[in-house]
Write an enzyme that holds these catalytic residues in place. Structure first.
Site, PDB file in Angstrom:
ATOM      1  N   GLU A   1       0.831  -1.198   0.000  1.00 14.37           N
ATOM      2  CA  GLU A   1       0.000   0.000   0.000  1.00 14.37           C
ATOM      3  C   GLU A   1       0.867   1.249   0.000  1.00 14.37           C
ATOM      4  OE1 GLU A   1      -2.245   3.205   0.527  1.00 14.37           O
ATOM      5  OE2 GLU A   1      -0.940   2.702   2.186  1.00 14.37           O
ATOM      6  N   ASP A   2       1.976   1.224   0.754  1.00  9.68           N
ATOM      7  CA  ASP A   2       2.836   2.401   0.851  1.00  9.68           C
ATOM      8  C   ASP A   2       4.240   1.958   1.248  1.00  9.68           C
ATOM      9  OD1 ASP A   2       3.587   5.051   0.783  1.00  9.68           O
ATOM     10  OD2 ASP A   2       2.393   5.667   2.487  1.00  9.68           O
TER      11      ASP A   2
ATOM     12  N   HIS B   1      -3.008   1.699   6.198  1.00 11.89           N
ATOM     13  CA  HIS B   1      -3.174   2.610   5.061  1.00 11.89           C
ATOM     14  C   HIS B   1      -2.120   3.687   5.199  1.00 11.89           C
ATOM     15  CE1 HIS B   1      -5.370   5.872   2.756  1.00 11.89           C
ATOM     16  NE2 HIS B   1      -5.088   4.934   1.888  1.00 11.89           N
TER      17      HIS B   1
ATOM     18  N   ILE C   1       2.226   4.729   5.548  1.00 14.94           N
ATOM     19  CA  ILE C   1       3.262   4.502   6.544  1.00 14.94           C
ATOM     20  C   ILE C   1       4.200   5.685   6.502  1.00 14.94           C
ATOM     21  CG2 ILE C   1       4.843   3.238   5.039  1.00 14.94           C
ATOM     22  CD1 ILE C   1       5.387   1.391   7.488  1.00 14.94           C
TER      23      ILE C   1
END
Length: 73
Positions: free
Chosen positions: A5-6, A66, A68
């Protein structure tokens, strides 16, 4: 399986990667698997992501990362 996600890369080459974000109503390949945080050392010749162990007492069942970010003191 659930994708990244990140990612946040520190000046020393360590990368922290969040994975496992699930959105309501969007198909997930691993709907019962909790989110994860991985560490990758980009200084290595063949870097690979290693799952970080999360402390006991943390609610892993609902972990849905969601984004970082890191803080360097």
């Amino acid at each position: 399986e659930t994708g990244s996600e990140d990612i946040d890369i520190l000046p020393n080459g360590l990368a922290f990667i969040s994975s496992g974000l699930k959105y309501p109503g969007v198909m997930s390949f691993a709907p019962d698997k909790p989110g994860e945080i991985f560490l990758m050392d980009l200084n290595e010749d063949n870097p690979r992501a290693v799952e970080l162990r999360i402390s006991r007492g943390f609610d892993l069942a609902s972990f849905n990362p969601h984004g970082i970010s890191t803080y360097i003191d």
